[in-house]
Design a protein around this motif. Structure first.
Motif, PDB file in Angstrom:
ATOM      1  N   ARG A 245       7.975   4.145   5.062  1.00 57.85           N
ATOM      2  CA  ARG A 245       7.706   3.726   3.865  1.00 57.85           C
ATOM      3  C   ARG A 245       7.304   2.416   3.631  1.00 57.85           C
ATOM      4  NH1 ARG A 245      12.340   6.478   2.926  1.00 57.85           N
ATOM      5  NH2 ARG A 245      13.476   4.473   2.371  1.00 57.85           N
ATOM      6  N   LEU A 246       7.998   1.388   4.486  1.00 58.16           N
ATOM      7  CA  LEU A 246       7.368   0.202   4.451  1.00 58.16           C
ATOM      8  C   LEU A 246       6.080  -0.240   5.162  1.00 58.16           C
ATOM      9  CD1 LEU A 246       8.099  -2.973   4.145  1.00 58.16           C
ATOM     10  CD2 LEU A 246       9.335  -3.098   6.491  1.00 58.16           C
ATOM     11  N   GLN A 247       5.875   0.350   5.991  1.00 60.48           N
ATOM     12  CA  GLN A 247       4.497   0.570   6.632  1.00 60.48           C
ATOM     13  C   GLN A 247       3.284   0.905   5.863  1.00 60.48           C
ATOM     14  OE1 GLN A 247       4.178  -0.905   9.745  1.00 60.48           O
ATOM     15  NE2 GLN A 247       1.805  -0.927   9.566  1.00 60.48           N
ATOM     16  N   ALA A 248       3.699   1.940   5.072  1.00 58.14           N
ATOM     17  CA  ALA A 248       2.760   2.704   4.034  1.00 58.14           C
ATOM     18  C   ALA A 248       2.662   1.687   2.905  1.00 58.14           C
ATOM     19  CB  ALA A 248       3.335   3.852   3.626  1.00 58.14           C
ATOM     20  N   ALA A 249       3.542   1.098   2.638  1.00 55.63           N
ATOM     21  CA  ALA A 249       3.574   0.035   1.376  1.00 55.63           C
ATOM     22  C   ALA A 249       2.700  -1.295   2.138  1.00 55.63           C
ATOM     23  CB  ALA A 249       4.903  -0.309   1.026  1.00 55.63           C
ATOM     24  N   LEU A 250       3.051  -1.721   3.270  1.00 59.06           N
ATOM     25  CA  LEU A 250       2.076  -2.831   3.735  1.00 59.06           C
ATOM     26  C   LEU A 250       0.824  -2.572   3.852  1.00 59.06           C
ATOM     27  CD1 LEU A 250       4.717  -4.292   6.288  1.00 59.06           C
ATOM     28  CD2 LEU A 250       4.598  -5.080   4.042  1.00 59.06           C
ATOM     29  N   TYR A 251       0.264  -1.269   4.241  1.00 61.38           N
ATOM     30  CA  TYR A 251      -1.057  -0.848   4.417  1.00 61.38           C
ATOM     31  C   TYR A 251      -1.657  -0.815   3.018  1.00 61.38           C
ATOM     32  CZ  TYR A 251      -0.954   0.379   9.280  1.00 61.38           C
ATOM     33  OH  TYR A 251      -0.799   0.451  10.436  1.00 61.38           O
ATOM     34  N   ARG A 252      -1.058  -0.365   1.874  1.00 63.14           N
ATOM     35  CA  ARG A 252      -1.735  -0.438   0.584  1.00 63.14           C
ATOM     36  C   ARG A 252      -1.753  -1.561   0.179  1.00 63.14           C
ATOM     37  NH1 ARG A 252       2.203   3.898  -0.249  1.00 63.14           N
ATOM     38  NH2 ARG A 252       3.576   2.607  -1.534  1.00 63.14           N
ATOM     39  N   ILE A 253      -0.728  -2.704   0.323  1.00 60.21           N
ATOM     40  CA  ILE A 253      -1.046  -3.834  -0.246  1.00 60.21           C
ATOM     41  C   ILE A 253      -2.150  -4.535   0.535  1.00 60.21           C
ATOM     42  CG2 ILE A 253       0.252  -6.067  -0.297  1.00 60.21           C
ATOM     43  CD1 ILE A 253       2.679  -4.747  -0.676  1.00 60.21           C
ATOM     44  N   ALA A 254      -2.264  -4.331   2.174  1.00 60.51           N
ATOM     45  CA  ALA A 254      -3.173  -5.233   2.502  1.00 60.51           C
ATOM     46  C   ALA A 254      -4.756  -4.361   2.161  1.00 60.51           C
ATOM     47  CB  ALA A 254      -3.183  -4.670   4.090  1.00 60.51           C
ATOM     48  N   GLU A 255      -4.908  -3.145   1.732  1.00 64.09           N
ATOM     49  CA  GLU A 255      -6.240  -2.481   1.569  1.00 64.09           C
ATOM     50  C   GLU A 255      -6.514  -3.302  -0.023  1.00 64.09           C
ATOM     51  OE1 GLU A 255      -5.417   1.688   1.178  1.00 64.09           O
ATOM     52  OE2 GLU A 255      -5.551   1.797   3.334  1.00 64.09           O
ATOM     53  N   LEU A 256      -5.573  -3.712  -0.632  1.00 62.64           N
ATOM     54  CA  LEU A 256      -5.754  -4.345  -2.085  1.00 62.64           C
ATOM     55  C   LEU A 256      -6.647  -5.597  -1.882  1.00 62.64           C
ATOM     56  CD1 LEU A 256      -2.562  -3.748  -3.816  1.00 62.64           C
ATOM     57  CD2 LEU A 256      -4.759  -2.345  -3.889  1.00 62.64           C
ATOM     58  N   TYR A 267      -1.772  -6.139  -9.235  1.00 67.63           N
ATOM     59  CA  TYR A 267      -0.339  -6.299  -9.271  1.00 67.63           C
ATOM     60  C   TYR A 267       0.223  -4.956  -9.640  1.00 67.63           C
ATOM     61  CZ  TYR A 267      -1.425 -11.296  -9.440  1.00 67.63           C
ATOM     62  OH  TYR A 267      -1.353 -12.545  -9.242  1.00 67.63           O
ATOM     63  N   GLY A 268      -0.348  -4.037 -10.506  1.00 72.11           N
ATOM     64  CA  GLY A 268       0.153  -2.718 -10.711  1.00 72.11           C
ATOM     65  C   GLY A 268       0.506  -2.139  -9.404  1.00 72.11           C
ATOM     66  N   GLU A 269      -0.458  -2.075  -8.574  1.00 72.94           N
ATOM     67  CA  GLU A 269      -0.474  -1.316  -7.243  1.00 72.94           C
ATOM     68  C   GLU A 269       0.673  -2.093  -6.337  1.00 72.94           C
ATOM     69  OE1 GLU A 269      -2.060   1.161  -5.971  1.00 72.94           O
ATOM     70  OE2 GLU A 269      -3.386   1.654  -7.583  1.00 72.94           O
ATOM     71  N   VAL A 270       0.627  -3.344  -6.229  1.00 75.27           N
ATOM     72  CA  VAL A 270       1.881  -4.089  -5.631  1.00 75.27           C
ATOM     73  C   VAL A 270       3.301  -3.610  -6.285  1.00 75.27           C
ATOM     74  CG1 VAL A 270       2.955  -6.094  -5.256  1.00 75.27           C
ATOM     75  CG2 VAL A 270       0.395  -6.040  -5.243  1.00 75.27           C
ATOM     76  N   HIS A 271       3.344  -3.511  -7.534  1.00 82.31           N
ATOM     77  CA  HIS A 271       4.588  -3.088  -8.271  1.00 82.31           C
ATOM     78  C   HIS A 271       4.998  -1.506  -7.557  1.00 82.31           C
ATOM     79  CE1 HIS A 271       7.089  -1.985 -11.866  1.00 82.31           C
ATOM     80  NE2 HIS A 271       7.935  -2.115 -10.840  1.00 82.31           N
ATOM     81  N   ALA A 272       3.976  -0.772  -7.736  1.00 80.68           N
ATOM     82  CA  ALA A 272       4.100   0.756  -7.123  1.00 80.68           C
ATOM     83  C   ALA A 272       4.521   0.818  -5.810  1.00 80.68           C
ATOM     84  CB  ALA A 272       2.797   1.592  -7.234  1.00 80.68           C
ATOM     85  N   GLN A 396       3.261 -10.187   2.996  1.00 85.02           N
ATOM     86  CA  GLN A 396       2.080  -9.131   2.753  1.00 85.02           C
ATOM     87  C   GLN A 396       1.573  -9.352   1.463  1.00 85.02           C
ATOM     88  OE1 GLN A 396       0.464  -7.322   5.551  1.00 85.02           O
ATOM     89  NE2 GLN A 396      -0.877  -7.638   4.117  1.00 85.02           N
ATOM     90  N   ILE A 397       2.410  -9.477   0.628  1.00 81.24           N
ATOM     91  CA  ILE A 397       1.850  -9.660  -0.780  1.00 81.24           C
ATOM     92  C   ILE A 397       1.108 -11.166  -1.003  1.00 81.24           C
ATOM     93  CG2 ILE A 397       2.387  -9.981  -3.176  1.00 81.24           C
ATOM     94  CD1 ILE A 397       4.635  -7.989  -2.862  1.00 81.24           C
ATOM     95  N   ALA A 398       1.761 -12.191  -0.196  1.00 80.09           N
ATOM     96  CA  ALA A 398       1.244 -13.464  -0.392  1.00 80.09           C
ATOM     97  C   ALA A 398       0.009 -13.663   0.449  1.00 80.09           C
ATOM     98  CB  ALA A 398       2.313 -14.388   0.329  1.00 80.09           C
ATOM     99  N   SER A 399      -0.051 -12.827   1.565  1.00 79.29           N
ATOM    100  CA  SER A 399      -1.295 -12.804   2.249  1.00 79.29           C
ATOM    101  C   SER A 399      -2.448 -12.151   1.713  1.00 79.29           C
ATOM    102  CB  SER A 399      -0.893 -12.052   3.671  1.00 79.29           C
ATOM    103  OG  SER A 399      -2.199 -12.015   4.536  1.00 79.29           O
ATOM    104  N   THR A 400      -2.077 -11.011   1.012  1.00 85.78           N
ATOM    105  CA  THR A 400      -3.099 -10.370   0.207  1.00 85.78           C
ATOM    106  C   THR A 400      -3.674 -11.172  -0.910  1.00 85.78           C
ATOM    107  OG1 THR A 400      -1.944  -8.325   0.833  1.00 85.78           O
ATOM    108  CG2 THR A 400      -3.767  -8.403  -1.006  1.00 85.78           C
ATOM    109  N   LEU A 401      -2.625 -11.868  -1.620  1.00 80.98           N
ATOM    110  CA  LEU A 401      -3.067 -12.698  -2.580  1.00 80.98           C
ATOM    111  C   LEU A 401      -4.138 -14.061  -2.110  1.00 80.98           C
ATOM    112  CD1 LEU A 401       0.210 -13.219  -4.586  1.00 80.98           C
ATOM    113  CD2 LEU A 401      -1.882 -12.344  -5.433  1.00 80.98           C
TER     114      LEU A 401
END
Length: 867
Positions: A245-256, A267-272, A396-401
């Protein structure tokens, strides 16, 4: 069988009585046999039941102690066994463990779990039973005779003792013992065998029981291990599911990062994504301004709080995380501590908040913001594990930002760059136009001659390479190259100056250009050398016609420097039919043809012939061979004698150069001397020849005999020649008085005064000079007296006719030379004497010395040393 015994003195009973007695005794014996059989059957039945019972005990659920008591009871049914014990032997530590011990007399029974080393009961009955590996039975005295060595008593003394070892696969596994304290001779041999038989089954029963206990224990241990492994697996599965679940979340955040969504959508995708990992019903992201003075909240989802406007950097929990740059898990108790220490101010976030969890968003120079989840309901509490998980996600959120911010900055930079490029492009178009014009001028200057404005060598090479490429593609498109050289142009430069020479070159270039048409090319290579490229030459005659036009164009005088100068040109032509070489090869062929034209008198043209190339290669190979011969010392001296005509006695030898070629054999100077002189190799060859000739002829130059050496003009004119020659004689150990140097007339007349000085210095060192080939040069008889000569050699051209019918002219010349020699006191030697007639005529004219094949051909020094 039974026998009736009658004592002495008694009368034997009658036969009838004996028959009755015999019958009765037979009945008694039969009865006795039946009773014995019945007893044996009962004993066998008891033994069988005992064995069955022992086997049943091995698989029963009885405790070990109860099973051993039952075994004791079974053995007691078979024999006297009130005193009975069973012990197991461990060969690893050489000890006994008494599983069962019952004794009515001996009260010091060992404990069941006690391990007793055999050394403690050494030489006792049990020790001998283990060591002897055989049954023991009897009283103490009888047992003493059955054991090896001494017997020591341990415990109470019995009247009768029986013990058997329990053996499996040849090894003692234990012992079984019964003993009696009240009656001797209780045990028999049959009971010993019976006890040994029962002991084997007891061992089997014990092994089965122990094996079963070990199996049950192993099953219990394995069950416990499987239970632990199952727990670990459940935890691993849980962790893996959480990791996925963590890996999937990180992938989704990285794709953003590369997503074109708006900030709200991002931000909504990050929250989800965070909500898939932990409870995130109440979630917000706070960002710190670049100057660190303001905190903004670009994304908030909260069930209670509504005021989320930007605020100045204060003392809230968000600012506390930014200050500490550490994750903070805060409940009510922790909040009171922080407020008490002054770290935060105000109430604990909102009234319903139970737990607050905030982690920093790492930036390049410190935290750039905070991501926060908080719980208002019991059961949604957070722990340290959730803090670690959210910290991991925050990176990952900071890196994506940062990537989104960089992408936006890059997008803005690209937009600005495009605007600047449009402006700069317009400027560059103007600059490119100017630069192209400059480059065209520079290219023209680089590819053209500055004096004549004709294409230069580089331009010509480029055109030649293209013509060769065309010839490779279409083999029938031949082309020609004319190499033109202004005859005696150096004389014009040296006499009239370079200004006049430049004017001549300009006029010559114009006349050459007038002799060709497009697309033919006229180029200046260097100095007074020009080349004309004829693109289409089907026949050699075409190139020859152009050459004729050029020669005709130079017929009329040139006007240069106020003078009318008559100038001619020499031309070398090559017509290229095969594209085998490059531009350099074509230029070389034309240059060879030009060299041939200049050799044959100038103001003409010559066509390149492959024979020229072959001759040039021959000369080149010969020159290389001369260099190798020098290095390998392949030059050798041969000696030809000079003799007196009256008696044929040898007065000296001429050293003649020979090349001992490794492949062609012995070569005379005529085959290589011209190449040696043109290449400048004649000087080192001469010096090598001189040194070797002196070394070889020391034994020949004796009894007043001398050796002559031929010296080339170039070598003789070198400064310091006489000094070096004298040094060479010293080095070789050769007497200078026995050395004569042969020179030519041309050498003497080149610079007479200098030659006289050299010859005088040589004479002072006792080295004399001889004039070779006299009569073929430029001198006259009147000039000879100017030079200090010891000997004059008449050229063979005057000697050869003496053998013919019309020899009057030759005789007159020879007589004149002989008279001159006698007048000057110089020795005269006739060269080339090959016949007896020539010798006789020379002798008749008064010639003293001669040289020729008639007296001997040139040979190595050792051939003359034997004569």
């Amino acid at each position: 069988m039974a026998a009736l015994v009658c004592p002495d003195g008694f009368q034997a009973p009658p036969a009838g009585v004996l028959a009755v007695v015999g019958a009765r005794m037979g009945e008694l014996l039969a009865t006795r046999s039946l009773l014995d059989s019945v007893a044996q059957s009962e004993q066998a039945e008891r033994l069988q039941r005992a064995l069955y019972t022992i086997a049943d005990l091995a698989g029963s659920d009885l405790e070990m102690s109860e099973m051993l008591r039952d075994l004791h009871r079974i053995v007691s049914e078979l024999m006297y066994a009130e005193n009975f014990y069973i012990a197991l032997y461990d060969d690893h530590d050489d000890s006994l463990r008494f599983l069962y011990f019952v004794d009515l007399v001996d009260q010091e029974a060992p404990d069941q779990d006690e391990v007793i080393p055999l050394s403690r009961i050494e030489r006792g009955l049990s020790w001998h039973l283990v060591r002897g590996r055989k049954p023991l039975m009897g009283t103490l005295q009888e047992l003493t005779t059955q054991v090896d060595g001494h017997l020591h008593l341990h415990g109470a003394d019995s009247l009768d003792w029986l013990g058997v070892p329990m053996i499996r696969e040849g090894e003692v596994r234990g012992i079984v013992v019964v003993q009696s304290y009240d009656q001797a001779g209780r045990y028999t041999q049959a009971e010993m065998s019976l006890l040994a038989f029962v002991a084997d089954h007891i061992l089997t029963a014990l092994e089965r029981r122990h094996g079963r206990e070990r199996l049950e224990r192993r099953v219990m241990e394995r069950t416990a291990e499987l239970a632990l492994a199952n727990q670990d697996m459940r935890r691993e599965v849980t962790e893996r599911e959480r990791g996925e679940r963590l890996q999937a979340a990180l992938y989704r955040i990285a794709e953003l990062a590369s997503n074109e969504e708006t900030s709200a959508g991002f931000y909504g995708e990050v929250h989800a994504s965070v909500g898939d990992l932990i409870s995130a019903k109440n979630f917000y992201i706070a960002l710190l301004s670049d100057d660190g003075a303001t905190v903004s909240f670009p994304y908030v989802v909260d069930e209670h709080e509504r005021d989320w406007g930007s605020r100045s950097f204060g003392r809230g929990l968000t600012e506390y995380v930014l200050r500490t740059n550490q994750p903070q898990l805060v409940d009510a108790a922790r909040a009171e501590q922080l407020m008490a220490s002054g770290e935060i101010e105000g109430s604990f976030v909102g009234a319903p908040t139970l737990v607050w969890l905030g982690v920093p968003l790492p930036g390049p120079e410190g935290p750039m913001g905070v991501v926060v989840v908080q719980s208002y309901q019991a059961g949604d509490d957070y722990d340290q594990r959730d803090a670690e998980l959210l910290t991991f996600v925050s990176r990952q959120i900071a890196s994506t930002l940062l990537r989104r911010r960089s992408n936006q900055l890059l997008h803005d930079a690209y937009a600005d760059l495009e605007r600047r490029v449009e402006v700069r492009t317009a400027e560059l178009r103007e600059q490119i136009a100017v630069r192209e014009e400059i480059e065209a001028r520079l290219q023209h200057q680089v590819m053209h001659d500055s004096l004549t404005n004709l294409p230069n060598r580089a331009y010509l090479r480029d055109r030649l390479e293209r013509a060769i490429a065309k010839l490779r593609r279409a083999g029938n498109r031949r082309f020609g190259l004319l190499y033109v050289d202004i005859d005696r142009f150096k004389l014009i430069n040296d006499s009239l100056g370079h200004g006049v020479g430049d004017a001549v070159l300009k006029e010559a270039s114009q006349r050459l250009a007038s002799c060709v048409r497009e697309p033919d090319l006229v180029a200046r290579l260097a100095g007074d050398e020009f080349c004309i490229l004829l693109e289409e030459v089907q026949l050699p005659e075409t190139a020859s016609k152009v050459a004729q036009r050029i020669i005709k164009a130079f017929d009329s005088p040139l006007s240069a420097g106020g003078r009318n100068l008559k100038v001619s040109a020499s031309i070398g032509i090559t017509v290229v039919e095969k594209a085998e070489g490059g531009a350099d090869a074509v230029l070389h062929e034309a240059d060879q043809a030009l060299y041939r034209a200049k050799e044959r008198g100038r103001n003409r043209f010559e066509l390149f012939d492959p024979v020229m190339q072959s001759n040039a290669m021959t000369v080149l190979n010969l020159e290389q061979g001369l260099r190798e011969a020098l290095a390998g010392e392949q030059f050798v001296p041969h000696f030809q004698p000079l003799v007196r005509l009256d008696d044929g006695g040898i007065v000296g030898y001429e050293a003649l150069l020979r090349w001992d070629h490794p492949e062609r054999g012995l070569l005379a100077p005529g085959e290589f001397l011209q190449v040696a002189e043109e290449s400048g190799l004649i000087e080192p060859i001469d010096w090598q020849m001189f040194a070797l000739a002196m070394k070889c002829s020391k034994d020949l130059a004796v009894d007043g005999r001398f050796v002559t050496l031929n010296v080339s003009p170039r070598l003789f004119q070198r400064p310091g020649f006489d000094t070096r020659m004298l040094a060479l004689t010293k080095e070789a150990g050769f007497d200078p008085a026995s050395l004569r140097l042969e020179v030519t007339e041309g050498m003497l007349l080149g610079d007479p005064d200098a030659m006289v000085a050299v010859l005088l210095r040589l004479r002072e060192s006792k080295i004399e000079a001889a004039l070779d080939d006299f009569g073929t040069g430029y001198s006259s008889l009147g000039h000879v007296h100017r030079f200090p000569l010891k000997m004059i050699k008449i050229d063979r051209s005057f000697i050869t006719p003496l053998a013919g019918d019309d020899s009057r002219r030759s005789c007159a010349v020879v007589e004149a030379i002989l008279a001159l020699g006698h007048a000057l006191g110089v020795d005269i030697v006739a060269e080339g004497v090959e016949t007896q007639e020539q010798r006789d005529k020379l002798a008749a004219m008064g010639c003293v010395y001669a040289q020729g094949y008639l007296f001997g051909r040139p040979q190595p020094a050792h051939a003359w040393a034997r004569q």
